[in-house]
Design a protein around this motif. Structure first.
Motif, mmCIF file in Angstrom:
data_model
loop_
_atom_site.group_PDB
_atom_site.id
_atom_site.type_symbol
_atom_site.label_atom_id
_atom_site.label_comp_id
_atom_site.label_asym_id
_atom_site.label_seq_id
_atom_site.Cartn_x
_atom_site.Cartn_y
_atom_site.Cartn_z
ATOM 1 N N GLU A 354 6.632 13.432 1.485
ATOM 2 C CA GLU A 354 7.171 13.289 0.132
ATOM 3 C C GLU A 354 6.284 12.362 -0.685
ATOM 4 O O GLU A 354 5.946 11.255 -0.234
ATOM 5 N N TYR A 355 5.899 12.821 -1.903
ATOM 6 C CA TYR A 355 4.924 12.052 -2.681
ATOM 7 C C TYR A 355 5.378 10.617 -2.927
ATOM 8 O O TYR A 355 4.613 9.671 -2.722
ATOM 9 N N ILE A 358 4.883 8.395 0.076
ATOM 10 C CA ILE A 358 3.485 7.995 0.305
ATOM 11 C C ILE A 358 3.072 6.947 -0.717
ATOM 12 O O ILE A 358 2.465 5.928 -0.378
ATOM 13 N N ALA A 359 3.387 7.214 -1.989
ATOM 14 C CA ALA A 359 2.984 6.298 -3.060
ATOM 15 C C ALA A 359 3.559 4.908 -2.822
ATOM 16 O O ALA A 359 2.854 3.896 -2.977
ATOM 17 N N TRP A 360 4.828 4.855 -2.429
ATOM 18 C CA TRP A 360 5.438 3.553 -2.175
ATOM 19 C C TRP A 360 4.784 2.862 -0.984
ATOM 20 O O TRP A 360 4.522 1.651 -1.027
ATOM 21 N N SER A 361 4.512 3.612 0.071
ATOM 22 C CA SER A 361 3.908 3.021 1.260
ATOM 23 C C SER A 361 2.522 2.464 0.960
ATOM 24 O O SER A 361 2.151 1.385 1.442
ATOM 25 N N VAL A 362 1.753 3.183 0.154
ATOM 26 C CA VAL A 362 0.428 2.694 -0.241
ATOM 27 C C VAL A 362 0.569 1.456 -1.122
ATOM 28 O O VAL A 362 -0.129 0.449 -0.947
ATOM 29 N N PHE A 380 -3.387 6.016 -7.803
ATOM 30 C CA PHE A 380 -3.044 6.800 -6.623
ATOM 31 C C PHE A 380 -2.603 8.205 -7.015
ATOM 32 O O PHE A 380 -2.925 9.179 -6.327
ATOM 33 N N LYS A 381 -1.865 8.335 -8.119
ATOM 34 C CA LYS A 381 -1.448 9.670 -8.575
ATOM 35 C C LYS A 381 -2.674 10.524 -8.892
ATOM 36 O O LYS A 381 -2.720 11.725 -8.547
ATOM 37 N N GLN A 382 -3.688 9.937 -9.507
ATOM 38 C CA GLN A 382 -4.919 10.686 -9.782
ATOM 39 C C GLN A 382 -5.593 11.117 -8.487
ATOM 40 O O GLN A 382 -6.066 12.258 -8.370
ATOM 41 N N ARG A 465 14.896 3.130 -2.476
ATOM 42 C CA ARG A 465 15.400 1.891 -3.090
ATOM 43 C C ARG A 465 14.507 1.441 -4.242
ATOM 44 O O ARG A 465 14.918 0.628 -5.066
ATOM 45 N N TYR A 466 13.284 1.982 -4.279
ATOM 46 C CA TYR A 466 12.316 1.531 -5.291
ATOM 47 C C TYR A 466 11.922 2.639 -6.274
ATOM 48 O O TYR A 466 11.043 2.436 -7.099
ATOM 49 N N GLU A 467 12.551 3.788 -6.165
ATOM 50 C CA GLU A 467 12.152 4.926 -6.998
ATOM 51 C C GLU A 467 12.200 4.594 -8.480
ATOM 52 O O GLU A 467 11.267 4.891 -9.232
#
Length: 494
Positions: A354-355, A358-362, A380-382, A465-467
Motif C-alpha cells: 500500500e502506497y 510505504i511512504a509512511w515507513s520511509v 518520495f511520491k515523484q 494513524r498518520y494518514e
C-alpha cells in the motif's frame, strides 16, 4: 602534507587519485600505517575484501591504539564471510577502549546483524552510561528501535539532553528520528509526526539533487529497453544457478521475503548486492564508451558473456552457493532489461505494498543515504511514480519473468501467497519458509530487528494513524511549491 591530501581525496570519493597518493607515501615509507589504512578503506569501498583484510591488518599492527582501522578490519572480515574474526577484532577494540562507547556501539551492531538481539541491547545500555559522545546519538537511536520502554521508563529525556549539547546537523537529525519513534511507541502521534517532520527537514538540507532530475534517466531506460531488444535475448540459455532479484520500493517487505526464501535449503542470498550497477554497468560503459542505459544499444554476445561472468564471479564469492541465488537490492529494478539479457533464466519478485504504508515507513525511518526521496513525502511520491512508470514498461516487455508479490497478502494469507510464488519459481512450497525468524544469517537492513520475530500484522495498518497528517503535509508542500513557481514566474516590478 601528502597524507592530508590523500585523505581529502578519499573523503571526496576520488579513489584513484587517493590511491596514487597513498602508494606514493608507501614508496618512501613502506611501514606508514596511515597510508596502509587509506588503501584498506579504498579496497573496502571497492568491495575488494581480501585486499582490504591484508592492508588493514598491516595498518592495525602499525596503529595499535587506533579504533578506526580495527572497525574497518571487522568490516573487511565480514566482507570475506568471516564473522568470527570480525567479532574477535571488535571485542579487542572494546577491550583497549573499555570506557569509550564507540567500540561498544560497533560491537552491538555486529550482534544486531547476526540476530543476537539481547547481547546487542545489553552492550548498548552499558555504553549509554559512559557519558555523552557523538556516537551517543546513534546508541540512543538503536535502543529506541528495540521498543523496550514505556511511559515511565524511556529515552526521551536523554535524547532531549543530547540535543542541547550538539550543533551537529546529522546528530540532531538522528535524535529527531529517535524521538519520533519513541513518541510513536508511546502512542503520542502528534509529537511523533512533529519529530519525524523535523528529522526529514534536516536531512533534506543534506541532499544535493531533486528527484525530478532523474526523469530523463528513467525515460532513457524505457527508450533503450525496447521489446525487440528484450526479445533478442538468448532463449536457449540455461544455467546451473537461477538468479532471483527481489525489487521494488524501499520498506515494501523485501527483507522479509529474502529471509523467507533463504530459510529453504535451495536458496542463498547475496543481500543488497550492487554489483550489477557498480561492476557490470561500469564494465559496459567502459567498453562502449557510452553511459547506461545508452550502452545497451552496443551490446553484442561477447560483451554479454563477459558482463554475465562478472556477476557469476560475484555469486561465487558468496559464503554458500545454492541453486537459487537471491539479490535483494530494491533499486535493481532500474536494470531489469540488462539483467534479463545476461540471465534469461532470471526471476524478478516485484514487492508491492500500500502506497501510504510505504511512504509512511520511509518518512519515519532513518536512511543513512541523502537521497531526497528518503526524507521528503513529495519527493518520495515523484520517485514512486518513476518506479511505477518503469515497472509498467517491464511488465509490457518481459511480463513472464516478473512476479508481483503483495506484502499485505503475504501477511494475511502467507501460505497461499508463498505457494503462488513457488509456482512462479517452479519449486514446491515448504513450511520452512515460515521459520525465517529463527535464522542467524546476517541482516544489515532497517528490518534487522523485525525479521527476527515471527510473522505479524502489526505493521500492516500502522500508517493509518498518520494518514491525515501525511496528506495535510503533502497538500501544504504542493501549495508551497506552486507559490514558489508563481513567484519565480512573476514579472519584476519597475
Amino acid at each position: 602534507m601528502l597524507l592530508e591530501k590523500a585523505n581529502q581525496l578519499l573523503n571526496e570519493n576520488k579513489l584513484k587519485e587517493a590511491e596514487f597518493h597513498f602508494k606514493t607515501i608507501l614508496d618512501s615509507d613502506p611501514e606508514n600505517g596511515e597510508a596502509l589504512f587509506g588503501l584498506g578503506r579504498i579496497a573496502l569501498r571497492l568491495e575488494r575484501y581480501d585486499a582490504a583484510v591484508y592492508l588493514l591488518q598491516r595498518a592495525c599492527e602499525r596503529l595499535p591504539h587506533m579504533l578506526e582501522p580495527l572497525h574497518a578490519l571487522a568490516d573487511a572480515f565480514n566482507g570475506v564471510h568471516s564473522p568470527q574474526d570480525a567479532l574477535t577484532v571488535l571485542e579487542y577494540a572494546k577491550s583497549i577502549a573499555s570506557h569509550n562507547p564507540e567500540p561498544h556501539y560497533y560491537l552491538a551492531q555486529h550482534y544486531l546483524t547476526y540476530g543476537e538481539l539481547d547481547k546487542a541491547y545489553s552492550i548498548l545500555k552499558h555504553a549509554l552510561g559512559m557519558g555523552n559522545y557523538p556516537v551517543t546519538a546513534y546508541i540512543l537511536f538503536e535502543l529506541v528501535q528495540f521498543g523496550r520502554f514505556n511511559n515511565e521508563q524511556n529515552y526521551i529525556n536523554e535524547l532531549h539532553q543530547f540535543l542541547t549539547l550538539t550543533n551537529n546537523l546529522r546528530l540532531k537529525m538522528v535524535c529527531y528520528y529517535a524521538l519520533g519513534k519513541s513518541y510513536d511507541q508511546l502512542n503520542d502521534t502528534e509529537q511523533a509526526f512533529n519529530y519525524f517532520s523535523l528529522a526529514n527537514k534536516l536531512q533534506t538540507k543534506l541532499t544535493q539533487f531533486r528527484t525530478r532530475d532523474l526523469e530523463p534517466f528513467y525515460q532513457r531506460i524505457i527508450e533503450q529497453n525496447t521489446a525487440e531488444l528484450i526479445d533478442a535475448r538468448d532463449k536457449t540459455f540455461t544455467g546451473t544457478i537461477t538468479p532471483i532479484f527481489i525489487i521494488g520500493m524501499p520498506r515494501s517487505g523485501s527483507t522479509l521475503v529474502e529471509q523467507m526464501l533463504a530459510s529453504h535449503d535451495d536458496f542463498a542470498s547475496l543481500g543488497e548486492d550492487a554489483s550489477i550497477s557498480n561492476q557490470v554497468v561500469a564494465y559496459l560503459e567502459q567498453q562502449t564508451q557510452l553511459p547506461y542505459p545508452d550502452c545497451l544499444a552496443e551490446l553484442n554476445q561477447g560483451l554479454i558473456n563477459n558482463a554475465r561472468n562478472i556477476y557469476i564471479e560475484r555469486i561465487k564469492q558468496a559464503p554458500v552457493v545454492r541453486p537459487f541465488m537471491i539479490n535483494k537490492l530494491p533499486a535493481n529494478y532500474q536494470s531489469l532489461g540488462l539483467i534479463y539479457l545476461l540471465f534469461p533464466n532470471a526471476k524478478f519478485i516485484n514487492m508491492q505494498r500500500e502506497y501510504d504504508a510505504i511512504a509512511w515507513s520511509v518518512f519515519s525511518n532513518y536512511f543513512a543515504e541523502n537521497e531526497p526521496y528518503f526524507c521528503s513525502l513529495p519527493e518520495f511520491k515523484q520517485y514512486f511514480d518513476l518506479y511505477q512508470q518503469l515497472m509498467e514498461h517491464w511488465q509490457n516487455v518481459m511480463s513472464e519473468a516478473v512476479f508481483d508479490l503483495s506484502y499485505e497478502a503475504l501477511i494475511s494469507d502467507s501460505e497461499q501467497t508463498l505457494t503462488a510464488l513457488c509456482n512462479f519459481l517452479n519449486i514446491e512450497y515448504s513450511t520452512q519458509f515460515l521459520d525465517f525468524y529463527k535464522s542467524k544469517k546476517p541482516v544489515a537492513t532497517l528490518s534487522k530487528t523485525a525479521v527476527r520475530q515471527p510473522l505479524t500484522d502489526k505493521a500492516v495498518e500502522k500508517y493509518k494513524r498518520y494518514e491525515s497528517a501525511m496528506h495535510t503535509l503533502m497538500r501544504e508542500s504542493q501549495t508551497s511549491s506552486t507559490s514558489q513557481q508563481t513567484d519565480q514566474n512573476a514579472p519584476v516590478g519597475e
